[in-house]
Design a protein around this motif. Structure first.
Motif, mmCIF file in Angstrom:
data_model
loop_
_atom_site.group_PDB
_atom_site.id
_atom_site.type_symbol
_atom_site.label_atom_id
_atom_site.label_comp_id
_atom_site.label_asym_id
_atom_site.label_seq_id
_atom_site.Cartn_x
_atom_site.Cartn_y
_atom_site.Cartn_z
ATOM 1 N N ALA A 17 0.850 -1.192 0.000
ATOM 2 C CA ALA A 17 0.000 0.000 0.000
ATOM 3 C C ALA A 17 0.883 1.239 0.000
ATOM 4 C CB ALA A 17 -0.897 -0.005 1.233
ATOM 5 N N VAL A 18 0.524 2.220 -0.837
ATOM 6 C CA VAL A 18 1.280 3.466 -0.919
ATOM 7 C C VAL A 18 0.320 4.628 -0.637
ATOM 8 C CG1 VAL A 18 2.812 4.893 -2.329
ATOM 9 C CG2 VAL A 18 2.735 2.417 -2.705
ATOM 10 N N TYR A 19 0.663 5.438 0.383
ATOM 11 C CA TYR A 19 -0.184 6.556 0.804
ATOM 12 C C TYR A 19 0.530 7.865 0.465
ATOM 13 C CZ TYR A 19 -1.996 2.850 3.895
ATOM 14 O OH TYR A 19 -2.497 1.671 4.406
ATOM 15 N N PHE A 20 -0.203 8.800 -0.111
ATOM 16 C CA PHE A 20 0.347 10.146 -0.331
ATOM 17 C C PHE A 20 -0.805 11.116 -0.559
ATOM 18 C CE2 PHE A 20 0.600 7.788 -4.359
ATOM 19 C CZ PHE A 20 -0.143 8.589 -5.218
ATOM 20 N N GLU A 21 -0.545 12.407 -0.342
ATOM 21 C CA GLU A 21 -1.541 13.440 -0.582
ATOM 22 C C GLU A 21 -1.879 13.498 -2.069
ATOM 23 O OE1 GLU A 21 -3.097 15.427 1.606
ATOM 24 O OE2 GLU A 21 -2.052 14.519 3.320
ATOM 25 N N LYS A 22 -3.126 13.792 -2.373
ATOM 26 C CA LYS A 22 -3.562 13.820 -3.774
ATOM 27 C C LYS A 22 -2.726 14.808 -4.572
ATOM 28 C CE LYS A 22 -7.672 14.044 -6.680
ATOM 29 N NZ LYS A 22 -9.125 14.256 -6.739
#
Length: 345
Positions: A17-22
């Motif tokens: 899973a990779v999380y980042f701000e749009k």
């Protein structure tokens, strides 16, 4: 790329899973990864849990990562092929492990879809990133080229797989005085005989450990090295002093099958032999980083310095190419001694 990544189970399947701000640029970038998907319910992008992706996102490699089912079956087929071609057990293990590492890296692809770009990615993102040696990279290239030559349907062009530029590392060499200091520091008769034989005959440790009493020809003063590297036989020198040592050793230990046997019979282990050398070198006050192969290097260098022709040294060592033997011209100090240092003039 400002992100956070972690391994997850997404609907029962291992993923990253990779999380980042749009961000439009980051979304475009994540989409370049194969099988990248957006989870609206979990609010993260997720990718296949592969060695390549773990390395890219700086996640530790998991020991559970394996080739896909097709890859596992292919490795077994490859082993049988190497066995039928009579490759040595060492080479079969080395090539199979190298191929397994590569196919693990590509475990989201079918064999027919793996291409030359995957080899480049593996070299850059796995071998170079983990600072593995050029020797390891070269072994992997050998395995990949050989494997994909026997795969019927493939996207790999084996003739275009490049090899790493070889490091020009000169071998460590002991002086004659250092060799005899090591032998003098080896009190155990079996251990002293083994080290003396390796040095005096220029043997690889595997050759010494696989040797049998009948391979010592005391009439012709030669040692018959059988089925050595490249499945070649050769003869090398038998020292008169080592022959006396061998006779004393034989009377005490009475080896049955192999010349050097373990405590409970069978072949003596190379690890034990390496420990013997290490302890002897410490007792002798040798600070150089040496291995059992250093004794073989030293044998060749001392022969060269005593005026032996390189062609004979090549034969004694069992080198296929004279280029391999030529390396000893770079570590011999015989010629250098004749040069007058300008500082001393």
């Amino acid at each position: 790329m400002n992100y956070k990544a972690k391994t997850i189970l997404h609907k029962g399947t291992p993923r990253i899973a990779v999380y980042f701000e749009k961000n439009a640029a980051l979304i475009a970038r994540i989409k370049t990864f194969e099988d990248a998907r957006w989870s609206a319910s979990k609010q993260y992008w997720h990718l296949p849990d592969t060695a390549a992706n773990r390395l890219h996102f700086k996640l530790p490699l998991a020991h559970t990562l394996v080739p896909n089912a097709e890859g596992i079956a292919s490795i077994e087929t490859f082993k049988r092929y190497l066995l039928s071609k009579r490759y040595s057990p060492n080479t079969i293990n080395t090539y199979s492990d190298a191929l397994k590492s590569f196919l693990t890296f590509c475990n989201t692809k079918a064999l027919k879809d793996i291409n030359n770009q995957d080899v480049i990615a593996y070299n850059n993102d796995y071998i170079l990133k983990n600072k593995f040696s050029s020797s390891f990279q070269n072994q992997t290239v050998n395995a990949i080229k050989l494997f994909f030559k026997i795969v019927k349907e493939t996207s790999i062009e084996t003739d275009k797989i490049h090899r790493p530029k070889r490091e020009k590392v000169l071998p460590n060499v002991l002086s004659k005085e250092e060799v005899f200091r090591i032998l003098d520091a080896t009190e155990n008769l079996k251990h002293r005989t083994l080290l003396a034989l390796v040095y005096s005959a220029g043997l690889r440790i595997s050759e010494a450990l696989e040797m049998k009493p009948k391979d010592i020809d005391s009439i012709r003063m030669l040692i018959h090295v059988k089925n050595a590297k490249g499945k070649k036989d050769r003869y090398t020198l038998l020292s008169e002093k080592v022959l006396l040592l061998l006779r004393e050793y034989y009377m005490v230990y009475k080896p049955k099958e192999y010349l050097f046997e373990g405590q409970f019979g069978g072949m003596y282990s190379s690890r034990s032999a390496q420990i013997v050398l290490k302890k002897a070198a410490e007792r002798a006050g040798i600070k150089k980083s040496i291995t059992l192969h250093t004794l073989r290097h030293s044998f060749a260098t001392h022969l060269l310095e005593s005026g032996t022709d390189l062609r004979y040294i090549q034969d004694l060592l069992g080198h296929s190419s004279p280029k391999t033997t030529m390396i000893y011209t770079h570590v011999s100090n015989d010629s250098l001694k004749k040069i007058k240092n300008p500082f001393d003039v």
